[in-house]
Enzyme design. Structure first.
Site, PDB file in Angstrom:
ATOM      1  N   SER A  65      -2.465   1.107   8.414  1.00 23.75           N
ATOM      2  CA  SER A  65      -3.567   2.023   8.095  1.00 23.75           C
ATOM      3  C   SER A  65      -3.221   3.498   8.281  1.00 23.75           C
ATOM      4  O   SER A  65      -3.966   4.354   7.814  1.00 23.75           O
ATOM      5  CB  SER A  65      -4.781   1.708   8.961  1.00 23.75           C
ATOM      6  OG  SER A  65      -5.539   0.702   8.360  1.00 23.75           O
ATOM      7  N   LYS A  68      -3.220   5.614   5.219  1.00 17.18           N
ATOM      8  CA  LYS A  68      -4.443   5.943   4.468  1.00 17.18           C
ATOM      9  C   LYS A  68      -4.678   7.451   4.292  1.00 17.18           C
ATOM     10  O   LYS A  68      -5.022   7.897   3.201  1.00 17.18           O
ATOM     11  CB  LYS A  68      -5.657   5.271   5.126  1.00 17.18           C
ATOM     12  CG  LYS A  68      -5.639   3.745   4.962  1.00 17.18           C
ATOM     13  CD  LYS A  68      -6.718   3.075   5.802  1.00 17.18           C
ATOM     14  CE  LYS A  68      -6.695   1.560   5.630  1.00 17.18           C
ATOM     15  NZ  LYS A  68      -7.605   0.875   6.564  1.00 17.18           N
ATOM     16  N   TYR A 191      -1.772  -1.388  -2.602  1.00 17.22           N
ATOM     17  CA  TYR A 191      -2.222  -0.941  -1.272  1.00 17.22           C
ATOM     18  C   TYR A 191      -1.442  -1.668  -0.174  1.00 17.22           C
ATOM     19  O   TYR A 191      -1.066  -1.068   0.840  1.00 17.22           O
ATOM     20  CB  TYR A 191      -3.736  -1.193  -1.152  1.00 17.22           C
ATOM     21  CG  TYR A 191      -4.236  -1.235   0.263  1.00 17.22           C
ATOM     22  CD1 TYR A 191      -4.432  -0.056   0.986  1.00 17.22           C
ATOM     23  CD2 TYR A 191      -4.497  -2.450   0.900  1.00 17.22           C
ATOM     24  CE1 TYR A 191      -4.872  -0.085   2.299  1.00 17.22           C
ATOM     25  CE2 TYR A 191      -4.935  -2.499   2.212  1.00 17.22           C
ATOM     26  CZ  TYR A 191      -5.116  -1.320   2.905  1.00 17.22           C
ATOM     27  OH  TYR A 191      -5.542  -1.352   4.208  1.00 17.22           O
ATOM     28  N   TYR A 243     -10.912   3.776  13.687  1.00 17.13           N
ATOM     29  CA  TYR A 243     -11.755   2.584  13.542  1.00 17.13           C
ATOM     30  C   TYR A 243     -13.137   2.868  14.122  1.00 17.13           C
ATOM     31  O   TYR A 243     -13.614   4.002  14.046  1.00 17.13           O
ATOM     32  CB  TYR A 243     -11.094   1.372  14.221  1.00 17.13           C
ATOM     33  CG  TYR A 243      -9.729   1.059  13.663  1.00 17.13           C
ATOM     34  CD1 TYR A 243      -9.561   0.782  12.313  1.00 17.13           C
ATOM     35  CD2 TYR A 243      -8.609   1.032  14.470  1.00 17.13           C
ATOM     36  CE1 TYR A 243      -8.308   0.493  11.792  1.00 17.13           C
ATOM     37  CE2 TYR A 243      -7.349   0.738  13.946  1.00 17.13           C
ATOM     38  CZ  TYR A 243      -7.219   0.470  12.607  1.00 17.13           C
ATOM     39  OH  TYR A 243      -5.981   0.195  12.095  1.00 17.13           O
ATOM     40  N   VAL A 261      -2.851  -1.205  12.593  1.00 15.00           N
ATOM     41  CA  VAL A 261      -2.780  -2.461  13.347  1.00 15.00           C
ATOM     42  C   VAL A 261      -1.371  -2.816  13.816  1.00 15.00           C
ATOM     43  O   VAL A 261      -1.201  -3.713  14.633  1.00 15.00           O
ATOM     44  CB  VAL A 261      -3.330  -3.675  12.551  1.00 15.00           C
ATOM     45  CG1 VAL A 261      -4.824  -3.655  12.464  1.00 15.00           C
ATOM     46  CG2 VAL A 261      -2.688  -3.771  11.188  1.00 15.00           C
TER      47      VAL A 261
HETATM   48  N1  GLU Z   1      -2.788  -3.568   5.798  1.00 16.93           N
HETATM   49  C1  GLU Z   1      -3.809  -3.742   6.780  1.00 16.93           C
HETATM   50  C2  GLU Z   1      -5.066  -4.309   6.148  1.00 16.93           C
HETATM   51  O1  GLU Z   1      -5.436  -3.866   5.092  1.00 16.93           O
HETATM   52  C3  GLU Z   1      -4.044  -2.440   7.435  1.00 16.93           C
HETATM   53  C4  GLU Z   1      -5.039  -2.561   8.502  1.00 16.93           C
HETATM   54  C5  GLU Z   1      -4.954  -1.517   9.543  1.00 16.93           C
HETATM   55  O2  GLU Z   1      -3.891  -1.033   9.923  1.00 16.93           O
HETATM   56  O3  GLU Z   1      -6.048  -1.156   9.997  1.00 16.93           O
HETATM   57  O4  GLU Z   1      -5.699  -5.155   6.686  1.00 16.93           O
END
Ligand code: GLU
Length: 404
Positions: A65, A68, A191, A243, A261
């Site tokens: 994430s 992003k 993604y 988060y 994560v």
């Molecule tokens: N690739 C993970 C997902 O889409 C990223 C989640 C994350 O790092 O929060 O679930």
């Protein structure tokens, strides 16, 4: 001399290991559960591109994430703010990262939750770009932020794609609302590739510092995205980056940040520092236990909280010299420091005091190191008004701070 900064970072790292094995590895992407949970590294990147790194600095991990904000930056650069806002909002969701977080009009709430990030991925590149072209541009763009070519971890990618049902469902939902440009399967594939790019803590720190330096990579010098994009991205990171612990984070640490994560956290303090931390065990919000601790320490020790007021511009005025009778000494207003709004206002107030006696005035900017746009405009306006009052004005500006 060995830098005290590295010693300090070692000390922070040591102190954040207390508590041993608190937290859990992410396991919903099977490959992520295969990492060594004790790995721990911290890196800082400064404005001039100096990188300090301690601990397991060579350890690579997938960006997840933390990609992003950078994909969002690229989408903004390619489509403009309005073009992106049509598809993805900017409101904090308070939901978990993989929730169905949507506005009433069907737009994903923000680009930091999965539903918004999948939508954002498809916005990278021009409108006519194919899904593959968008993904290629994301990989090239994130590499420019890092200052080196990033590679996809094919094993993690395959592992996540196998288990991407929920992300797929989110993508179909956005598509049904008319907000997703690509085929949902292609968007999730792209993604997932984006999330599977491998980085280390140095990369995170440099990427963060690029955002914190108005889009200019401090190591390569490349202007990766325009400055306005970084302001937008950092704002969204500040409100939605951690988060559902974003509020706690902002009040305790006060640095725009994003976690992933895989156990990484990156923090970007505008104009000051980029931070990258990695340690895989996660707390109940999905944030790395040790990385959160380390960032709390760094913020407290180094006074990095965004909401902590900077030194007030009390030393703007270096001095005022009154003219003498025989005309050898002109009236001089001497300024110093950096001219932003608050500093330039102090300077203007001083210029206001100049008597309307048509005597020449010297504005001495020799000790002024820089000015932002508003500071420059205010000082120029002060000079213009003195001239309108009939003064001859000489500006001593050897650093060219009033130049465009
Ligand atoms: N690739 C993970 C997902 O889409 C990223 C989640 C994350 O790092 O929060 O679930």
């Amino acid at each position: 001399m060995r830098s005290p900064v590295s010693d300090y970072l070692e000390e922070v790292r040591g102190s954040c290991m207390d508590g041993g094995d608190e937290g859990q590895l992410a396991s919903y992407i099977p490959e992520l559960a295969a990492v060594d949970p004790d790995r721990f590294a911290i890196a800082l990147c400064t404005v001039d591109g100096t990188v300090y790194a301690v601990g397991d600095v060579e350890q690579r991990f997938t960006i997840q994430s933390m990609s992003k904000p950078f994909a969002y930056a690229l989408a903004l650069a390619d489509r403009g703010l309005a073009g992106v806002l049509e598809h993805v909002g900017v409101e904090p969701s308070g939901d978990a990262f993989n929730e169905i977080s949507m506005e009433d009009d069907g737009r994903p709430r923000n680009p930091m939750v999965n539903i918004g990030a999948i939508t954002t991925h498809a916005l990278v590149g021009p409108p006519e770009a194919t899904a593959e072209q968008s993904t290629a541009r994301v990989i090239q763009g994130l590499s420019a932020f890092a200052g080196r070519q990033l590679e996809v971890d094919e094993q993690v990618f395959a592992s996540e794609r196998e288990t991407a049902d929920r992300n797929m469902a989110l993508a179909y939902l956005v598509r049904a609302q008319g907000k997703l440009e690509d085929d949902p399967r292609d968007a999730v594939d792209g993604y997932t590739r984006q999330c599977s790019l491998q980085v280390d803590v140095r990369d995170l720190a440099v990427m963060a510092m690029t955002l914190a330096s108005s889009g200019r990579n401090p190591v390569t010098g490349e202007q990766v995205v325009p400055a306005w994009v970084c302001r937008q991205v950092l704002s969204v990171m500040a409100t939605c980056g951690m988060y559902d612990a974003a509020g706690d984070w902002m009040s305790n640490v006060g640095i725009p940040a994003k976690s992933g994560v895989s156990g990484g956290v990156l923090g970007a303090l505008p104009g000051q520092v980029g931070i990258g931390v990695f340690s895989p065990r996660l707390d109940e919000f999905g944030n790395s236990v040790r990385a959160v601790r380390a960032c709390e320490r760094l913020s407290n020790d180094m006074g990095l909280h965004l909401m902590q007021a900077p030194e007030i511009a009390s030393t703007v005025l270096h001095g005022v010299v009154e003219p003498d009778d025989d005309g050898d000494q002109l009236r001089e207003v001497r300024l110093q420091g950096t001219m932003h709004f608050a500093a330039a206002e102090v300077a203007l107030r001083q210029l206001e005091q100049v008597p309307e006696d048509a005597a020449p005035v010297v504005l001495d900017l020799t000790r002024v190191s820089s000015a932002n746009d508003v500071g420059r405009r205010m000082l120029r306006e002060g000079v213009r008004r003195l001239q309108l009052d009939g003064h001859q004005v000489r500006v001593d500006d050897p650093n060219g701070v009033l130049d465009d």
